[in-house]
Design a protein around this motif. Structure first.
Motif, PDB file in Angstrom:
ATOM      1  N   ILE A   1      -3.932   6.789 -12.322  1.00 35.91           N
ATOM      2  CA  ILE A   1      -4.338   5.426 -11.990  1.00 35.91           C
ATOM      3  C   ILE A   1      -3.989   5.166 -10.523  1.00 35.91           C
ATOM      4  O   ILE A   1      -2.936   5.605 -10.036  1.00 35.91           O
ATOM      5  N   ASN A   2      -4.896   4.502  -9.819  1.00 38.46           N
ATOM      6  CA  ASN A   2      -4.620   4.066  -8.447  1.00 38.46           C
ATOM      7  C   ASN A   2      -4.024   2.665  -8.466  1.00 38.46           C
ATOM      8  O   ASN A   2      -4.415   1.828  -9.291  1.00 38.46           O
ATOM      9  N   ILE A   3      -3.089   2.408  -7.563  1.00 32.20           N
ATOM     10  CA  ILE A   3      -2.531   1.052  -7.456  1.00 32.20           C
ATOM     11  C   ILE A   3      -2.602   0.569  -6.007  1.00 32.20           C
ATOM     12  O   ILE A   3      -2.152   1.268  -5.098  1.00 32.20           O
ATOM     13  N   PRO A   4      -3.183  -0.614  -5.823  1.00 41.35           N
ATOM     14  CA  PRO A   4      -4.016  -1.323  -6.798  1.00 41.35           C
ATOM     15  C   PRO A   4      -5.311  -0.556  -7.056  1.00 41.35           C
ATOM     16  O   PRO A   4      -5.692   0.315  -6.267  1.00 41.35           O
ATOM     17  N   ASP A   5      -5.973  -0.885  -8.153  1.00 45.10           N
ATOM     18  CA  ASP A   5      -7.160  -0.147  -8.574  1.00 45.10           C
ATOM     19  C   ASP A   5      -8.395  -0.677  -7.837  1.00 45.10           C
ATOM     20  O   ASP A   5      -9.255  -1.343  -8.405  1.00 45.10           O
ATOM     21  N   ASP A   6      -8.473  -0.385  -6.538  1.00 46.79           N
ATOM     22  CA  ASP A   6      -9.603  -0.833  -5.734  1.00 46.79           C
ATOM     23  C   ASP A   6      -9.925   0.229  -4.681  1.00 46.79           C
ATOM     24  O   ASP A   6      -9.466   1.364  -4.788  1.00 46.79           O
ATOM     25  N   ARG A   7     -10.710  -0.134  -3.667  1.00 42.96           N
ATOM     26  CA  ARG A   7     -11.134   0.816  -2.650  1.00 42.96           C
ATOM     27  C   ARG A   7     -10.045   1.120  -1.626  1.00 42.96           C
ATOM     28  O   ARG A   7     -10.224   1.988  -0.780  1.00 42.96           O
ATOM     29  N   ASN A   8      -8.926   0.417  -1.714  1.00 42.57           N
ATOM     30  CA  ASN A   8      -7.854   0.605  -0.729  1.00 42.57           C
ATOM     31  C   ASN A   8      -6.507   0.730  -1.440  1.00 42.57           C
ATOM     32  O   ASN A   8      -5.616  -0.110  -1.286  1.00 42.57           O
ATOM     33  N   PRO A   9      -6.295   1.797  -2.231  1.00 43.03           N
ATOM     34  CA  PRO A   9      -5.043   1.924  -3.002  1.00 43.03           C
ATOM     35  C   PRO A   9      -3.868   2.289  -2.113  1.00 43.03           C
ATOM     36  O   PRO A   9      -4.015   2.929  -1.073  1.00 43.03           O
ATOM     37  N   ALA A  10      -2.679   1.888  -2.559  1.00 46.24           N
ATOM     38  CA  ALA A  10      -1.441   2.244  -1.854  1.00 46.24           C
ATOM     39  C   ALA A  10      -0.880   3.567  -2.348  1.00 46.24           C
ATOM     40  O   ALA A  10      -0.172   4.265  -1.619  1.00 46.24           O
TER      41      ALA A  10
ATOM     42  N   LEU B   1       1.168   9.220  -2.105  1.00 47.04           N
ATOM     43  CA  LEU B   1       1.565   7.955  -1.499  1.00 47.04           C
ATOM     44  C   LEU B   1       0.702   7.741  -0.251  1.00 47.04           C
ATOM     45  O   LEU B   1       0.856   8.433   0.754  1.00 47.04           O
ATOM     46  N   VAL B   2      -0.207   6.787  -0.338  1.00 45.74           N
ATOM     47  CA  VAL B   2      -1.128   6.508   0.768  1.00 45.74           C
ATOM     48  C   VAL B   2      -0.458   5.654   1.833  1.00 45.74           C
ATOM     49  O   VAL B   2      -0.580   5.907   3.027  1.00 45.74           O
ATOM     50  N   ARG B   3       0.261   4.632   1.375  1.00 42.94           N
ATOM     51  CA  ARG B   3       0.998   3.751   2.284  1.00 42.94           C
ATOM     52  C   ARG B   3       2.449   3.665   1.836  1.00 42.94           C
ATOM     53  O   ARG B   3       2.749   3.776   0.643  1.00 42.94           O
ATOM     54  N   ASP B   4       3.347   3.480   2.787  1.00 39.19           N
ATOM     55  CA  ASP B   4       4.769   3.365   2.466  1.00 39.19           C
ATOM     56  C   ASP B   4       4.993   2.189   1.516  1.00 39.19           C
ATOM     57  O   ASP B   4       4.771   1.034   1.873  1.00 39.19           O
ATOM     58  N   THR B   5       5.404   2.513   0.292  1.00 38.59           N
ATOM     59  CA  THR B   5       5.604   1.499  -0.742  1.00 38.59           C
ATOM     60  C   THR B   5       6.885   1.812  -1.490  1.00 38.59           C
ATOM     61  O   THR B   5       7.152   2.977  -1.823  1.00 38.59           O
TER      62      THR B   5
END
Length: 384
Positions: free
Chosen positions: A253-262, A298-302
């Motif tokens: 699952i991507n979070i958030p589940d959209d075109r720009n996941p973190a 991890l796409v963005r630091d979260t």
């Protein structure tokens, strides 16, 4: 001496007669059916049988990986399922053996016949050679295309998603495979809506060199109520349903589940629980769900806290979205009614006296999701 010799000769003759195998069959000269298909058109059952040569399928030192394994497909017609099977016998040339059937695929046109599904399964399950643990699928594809499908590296159809789905589901679980006996059990269960996975052919994702090679894909599921097909939902529509399956192994699952996941997360080992409460004679349902997860990308630091929060919110949204998709076709996708039937059968019977669909958008109250992040791979994760 003469008498003893005569008796010996007679004994030898009798022994020869007793050991004569009048009904013996050479196993190498039999047609082994590995999959069955059912269609229905103009009052006629149409049956397909997929036959493999196990000499080509068997794995050994001399086996050539990548060598094409031919598939034979038989077709029969009849006003009953038995007659359609006998039609296949008339042209098979070899004795047909049904003990190795691993899957049954039925067309959408066949599924719309309602009682015909049970009629076909009655014949199949009644025949002594066919086993109980056979996977069952629906499809929108032509059955000849389904049964001619090969696996990756030109492996046999026995190594495809249709016959051995466990290999795929250990890496990506969405819509779990279903055995035929469980579907029939759901048909006969008053509180359950039966679900049948649908199998399709993806003709774009894979290629051998520059040549497109089609591969199987589970693209959704058919749903039934009161032994009649109600509708079909896509895999995307059923994203929330997967979280309530205890046998689910791992699912992304991507979070958030959209075109720009973190982040991209893999969720494992869901433990769902459904309970109900009654207000003014109407049942309302609450879902609690605990799961474990780990970070795949991890796409963005979260931080860990933010990832768990986003996971809880994202999974709750998927569950609610799937529930509402089911309402659109008047089907209880999340099986809330089963909870009411087991916990409060008296109320269930009173509400279903007229066979009405009792769920609405307010019936699902709380969806309490708690995901625990157990690790983040080889890289550390910011805690706060």
């Amino acid at each position: 001496m003469r008498r003893a010799g005569a008796l010996a000769i007679a004994g030898m003759l009798l022994a020869g007669l007793l050991t004569g195998c009048w009904n013996s069959k050479d196993i190498q000269n039999m047609a082994y059916v590995t999959a069955l298909g059912f269609d229905y058109e103009n009052g006629t059952f149409i049956t397909y049988a997929q036959v493999l040569n196990f000499t080509n399928v068997a794995k050994g030192e001399a086996a050539e990986v990548g060598k094409n394994v031919p598939t034979w497909i038989g077709r029969g017609e009849g006003v009953t399922v038995t007659e359609s099977f006998n039609s296949i016998y008339s042209t098979s040339q070899l004795r047909v053996f049904w003990g190795h059937v691993k899957s049954i695929v039925v067309t959408e046109r066949f599924l719309r016949q309602g009682e015909r599904v049970k009629e076909a399964y009655d014949m199949v399950n009644r025949y002594r050679e066919i086993r109980y643990n056979i996977l069952l699928y629906g499809t929108k594809e032509p059955l000849r295309d389904i049964f001619a499908q090969k696996s990756l590296l030109n492996l046999s159809p026995l190594d495809t998603l249709m016959d051995t789905p466990a290999q795929i589901y250990s890496q990506r679980s969405y819509i779990l495979p279903v055995y035929g006996y469980k579907v029939i059990g759901q048909f006969n269960e008053p509180a359950e809506s039966a679900m049948l996975p649908s199998i399709s052919i993806d003709r774009q994702s894979w290629s051998e060199d520059k040549n497109k090679r089609p591969m199987f894909k589970i693209d959704g599921a058919y749903f039934f109520h009161a032994q009649k097909m109600v509708g079909w939902l896509s895999e995307r529509d059923l994203e929330g349903y997967r979280w309530l399956q205890r046998k689910l192994e791992r699912s992304p699952i991507n979070i958030p589940d959209d075109r720009n996941p973190a982040a991209a997360i893999v969720v494992i080992k869901p433990k769902p629980a459904i309970h109900h409460e009654v207000k003014n004679g109407k049942p309302y349902f609450n879902i609690t769900l605990t799961m474990k997860a780990f970070v795949d990308e991890l796409v963005r630091d979260t931080s860990k806290t933010d990832i768990e929060k986003l996971l809880n919110e994202g999974i709750e949204k998927q569950i609610r979205d799937t529930y509402e998709k089911g309402l659109d076709i008047k089907i209880d996708v999340l099986k809330l009614g089963q909870c009411l039937y087991r916990e409060n059968p008296k109320l269930w019977h009173s509400l279903h006296r007229d066979g009405e669909f009792i769920l609405d958008r307010d019936s699902l109250q709380n969806v309490d999701v708690k995901v625990t992040l157990i690790h983040s791979g080889k890289y550390k994760l910011r805690v706060e």
